[in-house]
Write an enzyme that holds these catalytic residues in place. Structure first.
Site, PDB file in Angstrom:
ATOM      1  N   GLY A  34       0.930  -1.149  -0.126  1.00  0.00           N
ATOM      2  CA  GLY A  34       0.038   0.050   0.100  1.00  0.00           C
ATOM      3  C   GLY A  34       0.904   1.267   0.218  1.00  0.00           C
ATOM      4  O   GLY A  34       1.969   1.188  -0.448  1.00  0.00           O
ATOM      5  N   SER A  35       0.325   2.454   0.554  1.00  0.00           N
ATOM      6  CA  SER A  35       1.025   3.624   0.533  1.00  0.00           C
ATOM      7  C   SER A  35       2.281   3.534   1.443  1.00  0.00           C
ATOM      8  O   SER A  35       2.018   2.657   2.251  1.00  0.00           O
ATOM      9  CB  SER A  35       0.149   4.559   0.873  1.00  0.00           C
ATOM     10  N   THR A  36       2.956   4.552   1.169  1.00  0.00           N
ATOM     11  CA  THR A  36       4.451   4.724   2.181  1.00  0.00           C
ATOM     12  C   THR A  36       3.747   5.011   3.389  1.00  0.00           C
ATOM     13  O   THR A  36       4.403   4.418   4.727  1.00  0.00           O
ATOM     14  CB  THR A  36       5.286   5.736   1.450  1.00  0.00           C
ATOM     15  N   GLY A  70       2.795   1.865   5.147  1.00  0.00           N
ATOM     16  CA  GLY A  70       4.046   0.863   5.426  1.00  0.00           C
ATOM     17  C   GLY A  70       4.793   1.525   6.670  1.00  0.00           C
ATOM     18  O   GLY A  70       5.445   0.852   7.325  1.00  0.00           O
ATOM     19  N   GLU A 127       5.852  -3.397   0.790  1.00  0.00           N
ATOM     20  CA  GLU A 127       5.820  -3.208  -0.593  1.00  0.00           C
ATOM     21  C   GLU A 127       4.929  -1.917  -1.167  1.00  0.00           C
ATOM     22  O   GLU A 127       3.581  -1.952  -1.013  1.00  0.00           O
ATOM     23  CB  GLU A 127       4.865  -4.342  -1.434  1.00  0.00           C
ATOM     24  N   CYS A 154       1.542   0.375  -8.815  1.00  0.00           N
ATOM     25  CA  CYS A 154       2.803   0.917  -8.192  1.00  0.00           C
ATOM     26  C   CYS A 154       3.995   1.188  -9.109  1.00  0.00           C
ATOM     27  O   CYS A 154       5.060   2.092  -8.922  1.00  0.00           O
ATOM     28  CB  CYS A 154       3.105  -0.100  -6.957  1.00  0.00           C
TER      29      CYS A 154
END
Ligand code: NAD
Length: 512
Positions: A244-246, A249, A266, A300
């Protein structure tokens, strides 16, 4: 909808509220807040769910633990047989599965079929792997001794997924994790829960044919980020694989790290392609259009920065504009559409904000960016992919905007191009188009691209399952799918065996 019936998804529960917790004969509607899933195709509600509660998560974990205790004793090739059968059912239902992906993610059918194909491919890979989970033997410094490594099942693995690859990301993790002997728990994106149920229904078909495998080896828990956060905190998951998004993460990575668990992250990309003055522009053009506009810019690995040599930039941009002008934008279920909708209004607003920021930061919109309302279903957010000329160091260029915006940047020599390629915080995918061996090799060398994926004369998106997939820096550092990515799903033991009659100590230590 026949394809939902074919996957056993229409009659799961009364009152049209789907199960939120499934696996190991557990089928429960969530006991938390209700939410609807709306198709990005036309904004219509396609399903209703209730979030699972922490108590329901607890039940899933306990079932998954019981299944793990059995699964780890089953020989890996037999676990591979389960995955082979899952792959066969996925083949049989390929079109049904693709239709669920299109319904929830808005992906055009050829790309949705490609996503199911990735699942099938990773099954084949995992079946072979189930006979190849090998360690090394290592010579010992001590006489009469031998050392070896073994890879053992790890335990419960949580898979938290994003909306844009609702089946492939689960499959990369789950097909490999199953042959490794792990019990796999999926927390899907709240935008694509039907895809998760479809995946589980295929696994269950395979499990029915193999009574020797415990039912709870895969389960699904549907919930929002709060359930995701509880999973991250729970020590009973030695591995949390999160896509997903940073921002997500960072939160998951910190939480799992604080309990010294492992996370496989990821996250977002900000992928670039360098187009050299020697490039085959016909080839480059096709790669750019697929990488930048495909999946409506919601991969991504989507191409977001085009770093062009100043001598070919004008020509390339003119050709690109022509190509973009003829891109069919529309209903992703209709043959011929190449650009489907954005996932939702929020995503559209984010795209518009980024375009406004680009203008404020000195950029010029060369093409597109606007909403398309004609020839597309009402209620969906369809956009014309945008091309923006801007300075490489403008702030907006360094962020991932999950929409089809291609920033065109300029360079004069290859060293400068590589510097521009590497200057963003993300490090997922990258590419160079060049006919120069020196440029290509430099790009892939230690001083070249700092991304997990560095391609030559291929676009940034569309990776094969045989390689390890993932990226560096804010992309999170995880690797999934092929190569030796399986090692993340197992624990390594080093065994030293003394077959002699003496007890020599390592490093020649005398202790008597
Ligand atoms: P998102 O971050 O909004 O959500 C992803 C998942 O994380 C969802 O299941 C969500 O419920 C969960 N989540 C969110 N916050 C959480 C938290 N604090 N704790 C635990 N779980 C949490 O992402 P999205 O909008 O669904 O997907 C788009 C993003 O995913 C993009 O940034 C894209 O680049 C990235 N992505 C990366 C890869 C990759 O392999 N690198 C693949 C696909 C998508």
């Amino acid at each position: 909808m026949n394809f939902l019936d074919n996957l056993g998804l229409t009659s799961l529960s009364s009152e049209n509220v789907y199960y939120s917790v499934i696996g190991n004969n557990l089928r429960e509607t969530g006991k938390g807040d209700a939410f609807s899933v709306n198709s990005p195709i036309n904004g219509m509600e396609v399903a209703r769910f209730r979030n699972a509660t922490p108590a329901q998560l607890e039940e899933v974990i306990q079932n998954a633990e019981a299944a793990f205790k059995q699964l780890r004793t089953i020989p890996a090739p037999l676990r591979g047989e389960l995955v082979r059968r899952i792959g066969n059912f996925a083949r049989e239902h390929k079109e049904d599965l693709a239709k669920v992906i299109t319904l929830e993610s808005g992906k055009i059918m050829p790309e949705a079929l490609g996503e199911v194909q990735e699942w099938i491919d990773v099954c084949d890979f995992a079946v072979g792997l189930s006979r190849q989970l090998h360690g090394k033997t290592i010579v010992s410094e001590r006489p009469g001794h031998r050392m070896m490594e073994q890879w053992q099942p790890l335990g419960l693995v949580a898979v938290i997924t994003a909306f844009n690859f609702p089946m492939a990301v689960w499959a990369w993790n789950t097909m490999i994790g199953l042959v490794c002997g792990d019990s796999m728990v999926l927390k899907p994106s709240e935008k694509a829960p039907l895809c998760a149920l479809a995946c589980q229904s295929i696994v269950e078909k395979a499990l029915e044919t193999m009574p020797e495998i415990p039912k709870g080896v895969t389960s699904v828990i549907i919930g929002d980020r709060e359930i995701g956060a509880l999973i991250a905190q729970d020590k009973r998951f030695p591995l949390v694989s999160a896509t997903g998004s940073t921002a997500m993460g960072r939160s998951v990575g910190e939480t799992v790290g604080a309990r010294l668990g492992r996370s496989l992250l990821e996250l977002g990309g900000n992928n670039a392609m360098i187009v050299s003055e020697t490039a085959d522009l016909d080839l480059a053009l096709r790669a750019i259009v697929f990488s930048a506009a495909g999946t409506a810019g919601q991969r991504c690995t989507t191409l977001r920065r085009l770093i062009t040599h100043k001598s070919i930039q004008d020509d390339l941009v003119e050709r690109l504009k022509k190509s973009y002008a003829s891109l069919p934008i529309g209903d992703p279920t209709v043959a011929g559409s190449l650009v489907g909708p954005l996932i939702d209004q929020r995503s559209f607003d984010t795209m518009q904000n980024a375009l406004n920021a680009a203008k404020e930061q000195g950029g010029e919109i060369l093409f597109g960016g606007e909403r398309v309302t004609e020839g597309v279903p009402d209620g969906g957010y369809y956009v014309r992919p945008a091309i923006v000329s801007i300075a490489h160091d403008a702030q907006v260029v360094h962020q991932e905007t999950f929409a089809p915006i291609l920033y065109v940047l300029t360079y004069s020599n290859i060293e400068e191009a590589i510097e521009i390629q590497n200057e963003v915080p993300q490090g997922l995918s990258s590419a160079i188009f060049t006919e120069s061996m020196r440029e290509a090799e430099t790009f892939m060398s230690a001083t070249g691209s700092d991304c997990g994926i560095a391609n030559v004369n291929i676009g940034t998106s569309g990776a094969e399952i045989g390689g390890a997939f993932g990226g560096e820096k804010e992309t999170g550092g995880g690797r999934e799918s092929g190569s030796d990515a399986w090692k993340a799903y197992m624990r390594r033991t080093t065994n030293t065996i003394n077959y002699g009659g003496e007890l020599p100590l390592a490093q020649g230590i005398v202790f008597e």
